[in-house]
Design a protein around this motif. Sequence first.
Motif, PDB file in Angstrom:
ATOM      1  N   HIS A  29      29.525  32.649  -8.003  1.00  0.00           N
ATOM      2  CA  HIS A  29      29.385  31.786  -6.826  1.00  0.00           C
ATOM      3  C   HIS A  29      30.465  30.711  -6.855  1.00  0.00           C
ATOM      4  N   ALA A  30      31.158  30.603  -5.728  1.00  0.00           N
ATOM      5  CA  ALA A  30      32.308  29.696  -5.611  1.00  0.00           C
ATOM      6  C   ALA A  30      32.210  28.979  -4.271  1.00  0.00           C
ATOM      7  N   MET A  31      31.411  27.917  -4.248  1.00  0.00           N
ATOM      8  CA  MET A  31      31.152  27.202  -2.990  1.00  0.00           C
ATOM      9  C   MET A  31      31.999  25.950  -2.881  1.00  0.00           C
ATOM     10  N   GLU A  32      32.619  25.792  -1.737  1.00  0.00           N
ATOM     11  CA  GLU A  32      33.490  24.649  -1.474  1.00  0.00           C
ATOM     12  C   GLU A  32      32.652  23.426  -1.126  1.00  0.00           C
ATOM     13  N   PHE A 118      17.708  28.670   0.300  1.00  0.00           N
ATOM     14  CA  PHE A 118      18.986  29.351   0.070  1.00  0.00           C
ATOM     15  C   PHE A 118      19.030  29.964  -1.326  1.00  0.00           C
ATOM     16  N   VAL A 119      18.626  29.197  -2.332  1.00  0.00           N
ATOM     17  CA  VAL A 119      18.644  29.706  -3.710  1.00  0.00           C
ATOM     18  C   VAL A 119      17.676  30.873  -3.855  1.00  0.00           C
ATOM     19  N   VAL A 182      21.734  26.577  -7.910  1.00  0.00           N
ATOM     20  CA  VAL A 182      21.756  28.021  -8.128  1.00  0.00           C
ATOM     21  C   VAL A 182      21.720  28.325  -9.623  1.00  0.00           C
ATOM     22  N   GLU A 183      22.562  27.620 -10.396  1.00  0.00           N
ATOM     23  CA  GLU A 183      22.610  27.853 -11.844  1.00  0.00           C
ATOM     24  C   GLU A 183      21.263  27.559 -12.494  1.00  0.00           C
ATOM     25  N   LEU A 184      20.641  26.451 -12.109  1.00  0.00           N
ATOM     26  CA  LEU A 184      19.359  26.058 -12.694  1.00  0.00           C
ATOM     27  C   LEU A 184      18.258  27.053 -12.342  1.00  0.00           C
ATOM     28  N   ARG A 185      18.086  27.330 -11.051  1.00  0.00           N
ATOM     29  CA  ARG A 185      16.986  28.183 -10.608  1.00  0.00           C
ATOM     30  C   ARG A 185      17.158  29.629 -11.083  1.00  0.00           C
ATOM     31  N   THR A 193      23.061  32.592 -17.156  1.00  0.00           N
ATOM     32  CA  THR A 193      23.921  31.821 -16.257  1.00  0.00           C
ATOM     33  C   THR A 193      25.001  31.089 -17.032  1.00  0.00           C
ATOM     34  N   ALA A 194      26.104  30.846 -16.333  1.00  0.00           N
ATOM     35  CA  ALA A 194      27.207  30.063 -16.896  1.00  0.00           C
ATOM     36  C   ALA A 194      27.875  29.314 -15.756  1.00  0.00           C
TER      37      ALA A 194
END
Length: 344
Positions: A29-32, A118-119, A182-185, A193-194
């Motif tokens: 995931h690469a969100m601006e 969203f997540v 996103v990483e947490l959930r 996750t990383a």
Amino acid sequence: MDEKSTLYELEFPVPQVTGDEGNGPVLVHAMEGFADAGHAVALAAEHLRDSLESELVATFSTDELIDYRSRRPTMEFSGQEFTDVEMPTLTIHAIRDNAGRPFLLLAGAEPDLRWERFVEAVRRLSDHFQVSSVVGLNAIPMAIPHTRPSSITAHGSDQEMLGDLPRWGSELKIPASASMLVELRMAQSGYDTAGLSVHVPHYLSQAQYPGASATLIQSLAQVTGLDLPVAALENAAAKVRTQVDAEVSGNSEVESVVSALENQYDAFNTAQTEKASLLAAEEALPSPDELGAELERFLADQVDTSTADQPDMSTTDQSDTSAERADQTSDDDSDDDAQPGSAG
């Protein structure tokens, strides 16, 4: 109301994302937005889509997720009428690396609204495509010079996947982003996750900085095993370096700032290298049992030494007492003024 129909729309037919060995893809995931200094995340995502085989998988509804008044879309006006509008997008693409291995790329505008929904949608899609692990890309401004390589800080639930990449190493409380959530959930849902955060010179955080994008993709390849191209970004980074050098040259104030940042950067890296060398040279540390046994031997030696050095006081005390009594008796016989009872 069906959450799937309101938050995203799947392409039909859905592209194949399972590897040749039947293993599930990595989700990147690469969100601006919040954490995209130097536009490094956006550049990295664009580079991956353009330089590799890519297919659209799903499109999220920006009407549901974006607050247009906080980030107003750009309109084009001809002078007489509006001709176009650039609306924000948030999509998932299936991409194959240089070796043909598929992975998923979630990229575009960070949602302003409905983060938890969203997540949850991302999790449902990850379950559907049997995602193997989740990796997030971020870029943050730091006090580093543009004349040195961009560095990375890593975090996440799978420490083995992160390998020897540097960590933050201390507890923090920071403003959240959709990427962090996103990483947490996803970790709470059982996914490995990383997160990779590249450091961008703070004085270039508003400009495009492809050198940081190249570092992100190299680190992504390191933690996932994907074969990813970076040559185009490295070439773009060299051009940016030349342009920035030209701007800095001749400005004594800016040159002094860059020089100070270089000294700080080099001193830190030297200290880290020396620390690593010292640790590598050390022998293996003893186990707790070995330490305990060594302590017992030391204490036993101390007791034995103390006993050997101490004189035998029993005989000495008896001899001294007898002699003292004999002296006292002699004094009593010869001294008429002696006090009674002094002989004991």
